[in-house]
Motif scaffolding. Structure first.
Motif, mmCIF file in Angstrom:
data_model
loop_
_atom_site.group_PDB
_atom_site.id
_atom_site.type_symbol
_atom_site.label_atom_id
_atom_site.label_comp_id
_atom_site.label_asym_id
_atom_site.label_seq_id
_atom_site.Cartn_x
_atom_site.Cartn_y
_atom_site.Cartn_z
ATOM 1 N N LYS A 185 31.185 84.906 43.877
ATOM 2 C CA LYS A 185 31.075 86.173 43.159
ATOM 3 C C LYS A 185 29.633 86.519 42.807
ATOM 4 O O LYS A 185 29.351 87.614 42.337
ATOM 5 N N PHE A 186 28.714 85.570 43.022
ATOM 6 C CA PHE A 186 27.309 85.820 42.714
ATOM 7 C C PHE A 186 26.741 86.796 43.736
ATOM 8 O O PHE A 186 26.773 86.542 44.945
ATOM 9 N N TYR A 187 26.222 87.915 43.253
ATOM 10 C CA TYR A 187 25.612 88.901 44.137
ATOM 11 C C TYR A 187 24.408 88.264 44.831
ATOM 12 O O TYR A 187 23.530 87.701 44.184
ATOM 13 N N GLY A 188 24.389 88.313 46.151
ATOM 14 C CA GLY A 188 23.300 87.700 46.912
ATOM 15 C C GLY A 188 23.721 86.400 47.579
ATOM 16 O O GLY A 188 22.972 85.850 48.388
ATOM 17 N N VAL A 189 24.912 85.903 47.245
ATOM 18 C CA VAL A 189 25.437 84.702 47.890
ATOM 19 C C VAL A 189 26.479 85.138 48.923
ATOM 20 O O VAL A 189 27.596 85.519 48.576
ATOM 21 N N GLY A 190 26.097 85.112 50.194
ATOM 22 C CA GLY A 190 27.001 85.500 51.271
ATOM 23 C C GLY A 190 27.864 84.338 51.716
ATOM 24 O O GLY A 190 27.821 83.240 51.153
#
Length: 366
Positions: A185-190
């Motif tokens: 859910k961390f923005y920037g973790v694909g």
């Protein structure tokens, strides 16, 4: 909880299934049905999917054939970008009723800084509610929102109660919220980064927080500092009303797979011409040229080269794109080619700290 950095009141507004919702709004016969925007042709790709379609696993960037297989009742509609832009402008006009600090990320989402706002309302939570109501009245569409002390947390929060909901993460809730958060859910973790984190025993924000800066930089390079900071609630980037693009690109998906480099060169010339037009429109030039190749099995490869000077002309871009094409033997037939230009002459290096004075806030209500 005290923070030794500037606290802001940030709202991230995200329209719900925007393109598909516009189609369902304009065409009542589509309401309540699984709808995909784009993806209708033999080689089409889904641009957006309604929530009814998402229940069957239909997602954006998915092949139309796979989407149809997942959802046999799926209805494909052609995208109408002029219509989406028209409604997007209506939504932005609502934003500007509250603040001039609006940073659009795309047609369907934006950051707003309402620390000081035109309504004189100290509650960012109430402002977000009012914005969502106004959007519904003006467009007939729903939006979701996240509210917190910085852009990163606001964006993560906006996805929490979708569709047609909002979530506020107050200062004292920031650390517990981040510690409990699934790393995906961390923005920037694909997807690729999440898999790598899993292998390192990182599954939640708390796991991430337990790792040292040295550990994260060793395994994730420059991104290591970003992960180290955001899990501690540190994200100093301000809302930027006039965002300058980090890259400009153009690409094309072909009706038939290409296996001959001669045909690829012909297509690259058209792509380079379109890229040149976009660069002139934006009045920018760049140094780093990237060739994007998507094979018939949907695997994606990129090849880049950084020049010692800025370029914007089709001829120079095409020359480097050709060099990149011949750099390595093709692995399969090709369904998509793209060229992008980065390291632009408009880019400003990010500051490590914000220009605003450092504050320690013991009470800061959202």
């Amino acid at each position: 909880m005290p923070f030794s950095f500037p606290l802001r009141k940030i709202i991230h507004v995200d329209m719900d299934a925007f393109y598909a919702s516009v189609e369902q709004h304009d065409h009542p016969e589509l309401r309540g049905k699984p709808v995909a925007v784009g993806g209708g042709s033999k080689r089409g790709v889904v641009t957006a999917a309604s929530y009814e379609a998402r229940k069957f696993g239909v997602r954006s960037a998915m092949s139309g054939i796979i989407a149809q297989r997942n959802c046999p009742e799926l209805i494909f509609v052609k995208p109408r970008f002029d219509r989406y832009k028209e409604i997007s402008q209506q939504v932005r006009n609502v934003f500007f009723e509250f603040t001039d600090l609006v940073e659009p990320l795309s047609l369907d989402e934006a950051y707003l800084d309402v620390t000081e706002n035109k309504k004189g309302n100290p509650s960012a939570t109430l402002i977000a509610q009012e914005i969502r109501k106004k959007i519904l009245v003006k467009t007939g569409l729903t939006a979701s929102a996240g509210i917190s002390i910085n852009k990163f947390i606001a964006k993560v929060a906006s996805d929490y109660n979708k569709p047609n909901g909002q979530k506020t993460v107050n200062p004292e809730e920031v650390i517990p919220f981040l510690e409990a958060l699934d790393i995906r859910k961390f923005y920037g973790v694909g997807k690729v980064t999440a898999e790598k984190m899993y292998q390192l025993g990182i599954f939640t924000g708390l796991d991430l927080k337990s790792k040292s800066l040295e550990f994260l930089q060793t395994h994730f390079g420059k991104s290591g500092r970003y992960y180290f900071d955001v899990v501690r609630g540190i994200h100093l980037s301000p809302v930027k009303p006039h965002r300058t693009p980090k890259s400009v690109g153009a690409e094309r998906t072909f009706s038939e797979n290409l296996s001959s480099e001669v045909f690829m060169l012909e297509r690259l010339e058209h792509i380079a011409h379109e890229l040149e037009r976009r660069l002139l429109k934006n009045k920018v030039a760049g140094k780093t040229i990237t060739l994007k190749i998507k094979y018939s099995d949907f695997t994606l490869h990129t090849r880049s080269k950084t020049l010692p000077y800025f370029v914007a002309s089709k001829e120079l871009i095409l020359e480097t794109a050709k060099e990149l094409l011949y750099q390595q033997e093709l692995e399969n037939s090709v369904r998509l080619l793209g060229i992008s230009l980065a390291n632009l002459n408009t880019e400003k290096r990010k500051k490590l700290v914000d220009d605003a004075p450092v504050l320690v806030q013991l009470k800061f209500d959202l």
